[in-house]
Design a protein around this motif. Sequence first.
Motif, PDB file in Angstrom:
ATOM      1  N   ILE A 274       0.857  -1.177   0.000  1.00  9.86           N
ATOM      2  CA  ILE A 274       0.000   0.000   0.000  1.00  9.86           C
ATOM      3  C   ILE A 274       0.897   1.232   0.000  1.00  9.86           C
ATOM      4  O   ILE A 274       1.708   1.410   0.912  1.00  9.86           O
ATOM      5  N   ILE A 275       0.771   2.047  -1.030  1.00  7.04           N
ATOM      6  CA  ILE A 275       1.577   3.264  -1.160  1.00  7.04           C
ATOM      7  C   ILE A 275       0.665   4.468  -0.939  1.00  7.04           C
ATOM      8  O   ILE A 275      -0.314   4.658  -1.674  1.00  7.04           O
ATOM      9  N   LEU A 276       0.975   5.285   0.057  1.00  5.65           N
ATOM     10  CA  LEU A 276       0.238   6.521   0.310  1.00  5.65           C
ATOM     11  C   LEU A 276       0.842   7.630  -0.539  1.00  5.65           C
ATOM     12  O   LEU A 276       2.044   7.885  -0.474  1.00  5.65           O
ATOM     13  N   GLN A 277      -0.003   8.276  -1.356  1.00  5.06           N
ATOM     14  CA  GLN A 277       0.452   9.358  -2.229  1.00  5.06           C
ATOM     15  C   GLN A 277      -0.073  10.692  -1.689  1.00  5.06           C
ATOM     16  O   GLN A 277      -1.279  10.890  -1.572  1.00  5.06           O
ATOM     17  N   THR A 278       0.855  11.596  -1.355  1.00 11.24           N
ATOM     18  CA  THR A 278       0.495  12.859  -0.713  1.00 11.24           C
ATOM     19  C   THR A 278       1.005  14.046  -1.531  1.00 11.24           C
ATOM     20  O   THR A 278       1.741  13.889  -2.512  1.00 11.24           O
TER      21      THR A 278
END
Length: 213
Positions: A121-125
């Motif tokens: 799971i990659i959080l993109q901010t």
Amino acid sequence: CPRDCSCVVWNVVEEIQDARNLTEEQAIEYLKQAKRGVFKWNSYIPIRKDMPATIIDTLGAVGIEVQNRSLIMQVRKVQQAMSATNNGAKSKKQGNNLRSHGMSAEQIVEIINNLDNPTAIILQTNRYNQYGEELPDNVAVFVEYNANGKEGVAIVEFDSSIDPQFIGKEYGDTDYHTVVTIFEPDIERDGMPFDYIEKLLSNPNNYELEIVR
């Protein structure tokens, strides 16, 4: 409920059932109808009745509170995901959200079902559109699916409040999580091995999260 074309009222979404009671069979039928152009291109269809607890708990561990809401997808994004033909130069750019992905309805639903057991799971901010307007954070959720262990990715944005005219009158609650796009990532580009997770993490605003199961 699923129905054949003879009883479809074209270009409306009012006939769609409450997303919170969605079945796998209904999701597959709605995806097929979206591909055929039954629904308005800017309307949304449900593709999963709930948000996987694994994603909720993983985000909660880093202080991001996410409610258990149904997952929906815009019809034009469904058509892009299911189209096998790229139209225009922009759509040929690898990794671009304009790219067509040639997915079947069954493949999309299988990837969505496997969000319960993600491999990454990659959080993109810190996201902005081409006009410099701030975009909401999202997650790129990687899963393995089908007997061949193929990799699928779903990009999910949270707490999307959709105008009822684009979501249908039967859905009940109007707050959802939106699947922005869904696809199988490239494993090779220009004859060289390619890792989509590495590409995402090359952006310092993105973070790989420790999955909470």
